[in-house]
Enzyme design. Sequence first.
Site, short mmCIF file in Angstrom:
data_model
loop_
_atom_site.label_atom_id
_atom_site.label_comp_id
_atom_site.label_asym_id
_atom_site.label_seq_id
_atom_site.Cartn_x
_atom_site.Cartn_y
_atom_site.Cartn_z
N TYR A 88 -14.52 -20.57 19.21
CA TYR A 88 -15.30 -19.75 20.14
C TYR A 88 -16.66 -20.38 20.45
O TYR A 88 -17.51 -19.74 21.09
CB TYR A 88 -15.52 -18.33 19.59
CG TYR A 88 -14.26 -17.68 19.09
CD1 TYR A 88 -13.29 -17.20 19.98
CD2 TYR A 88 -14.02 -17.54 17.72
CE1 TYR A 88 -12.13 -16.60 19.51
CE2 TYR A 88 -12.87 -16.95 17.24
CZ TYR A 88 -11.92 -16.49 18.14
OH TYR A 88 -10.77 -15.90 17.68
N ASP A 119 -7.64 -27.60 22.55
CA ASP A 119 -7.89 -26.82 21.32
C ASP A 119 -6.69 -26.00 20.89
O ASP A 119 -5.78 -25.70 21.69
CB ASP A 119 -9.06 -25.86 21.54
CG ASP A 119 -10.41 -26.54 21.46
OD1 ASP A 119 -10.43 -27.79 21.47
OD2 ASP A 119 -11.43 -25.84 21.42
N HIS A 132 -10.55 -28.03 13.85
CA HIS A 132 -10.87 -26.76 14.54
C HIS A 132 -10.69 -25.58 13.58
O HIS A 132 -10.36 -24.48 14.03
CB HIS A 132 -9.97 -26.62 15.76
CG HIS A 132 -10.50 -25.65 16.79
ND1 HIS A 132 -11.83 -25.53 17.13
CD2 HIS A 132 -9.84 -24.74 17.58
CE1 HIS A 132 -11.98 -24.61 18.06
NE2 HIS A 132 -10.79 -24.11 18.35
N HIS A 184 -6.63 -25.99 26.54
CA HIS A 184 -5.89 -25.55 25.34
C HIS A 184 -4.43 -25.96 25.42
O HIS A 184 -3.83 -25.96 26.50
CB HIS A 184 -5.99 -24.02 25.19
CG HIS A 184 -7.38 -23.52 24.95
ND1 HIS A 184 -8.28 -23.36 25.98
CD2 HIS A 184 -8.02 -23.15 23.81
CE1 HIS A 184 -9.43 -22.91 25.48
NE2 HIS A 184 -9.30 -22.78 24.18
N HIS A 241 -8.85 -20.43 12.80
CA HIS A 241 -9.61 -20.09 14.00
C HIS A 241 -10.45 -18.81 13.82
O HIS A 241 -10.44 -17.93 14.67
CB HIS A 241 -8.66 -19.93 15.19
CG HIS A 241 -9.32 -20.15 16.53
ND1 HIS A 241 -10.01 -19.17 17.20
CD2 HIS A 241 -9.40 -21.25 17.31
CE1 HIS A 241 -10.46 -19.63 18.35
NE2 HIS A 241 -10.11 -20.92 18.44
#
Length: 277
Positions: A189, A97, A148, A242, A152
């Site tokens: 999240y 991510d 994504h 990540h 964010h």
Amino acid sequence: MKKDQLLTRRRLLIAGTGAVGAAATARVLTAVTGDGSAGSVPASGPQARRPLSSSAYRLQPLTGYGPPQAAPRRTLVRRAPLLRFSGRGRTMVLTFDDGPDPRYTPDILDTLAEYDVRAMFFVCGEMVAGSKGLLARMADEGHVVGNHTWSHPLLTRLTRRQIRSQMERTCDVIEEACGERPEWFRAPYGAWNRAAFQLGAELGMEPLAWTLDTLDWTSPGTRTIVNRVENGAAPGVVVLAHDAGGDRSESVRALRRYLPELLDSGYHVTVPRRHYA
């Protein structure tokens, strides 16, 4: 039978064969040009030798060729994200991510290439702006590029219009870099809401969460990340790691250790396939 009668019969057979061939040619030409009128195809016999007028050679529109367009693919609106996959045998999925990040993503891609493994990268639109080449490499090497959001944010605090903007802008930049729009979406999240599921489906994306969180973003140490992956490995597991969002050097080192160990243990690390309604 006399010789002149044989010749006459042979001429009739040849003429009949020519007529059948001309008729078959007429059907082929009618199918290609899309013109069903009898006058658009030259008739058999002496008239077939006459040159066609220049209007008969005009190009047809390009849309007139090729198979009919398939019906648009429909994505179901889910009430919860997908967490794992039921593949054959010991199959796992690796996901990364927040990238791409030119400091860490290339190293992760190099490790995946070394072991001929495909993974999923859920990218943020604002990170793609300066690293479109990395997305092109992901696509070229068979990895899946997912959405994504742009920056964010916590989607549960945004309006429906803001969520759409976050998703849509990222879809656009992924398409510009990879040549196709993303088919998967992950909420930052892991904060999902009804609007996120609906808008994701409208944009043709399936929601994917994870089964195993490495918590690598907390910088727990390379050995800890490796242990979490190895202890949590199981068929159908989706691993969250990540490649951006901070110092991800531990994530890079951990992948180099746990990936060959997973493969040696008989796991098949791959990417999922979409199923459309």
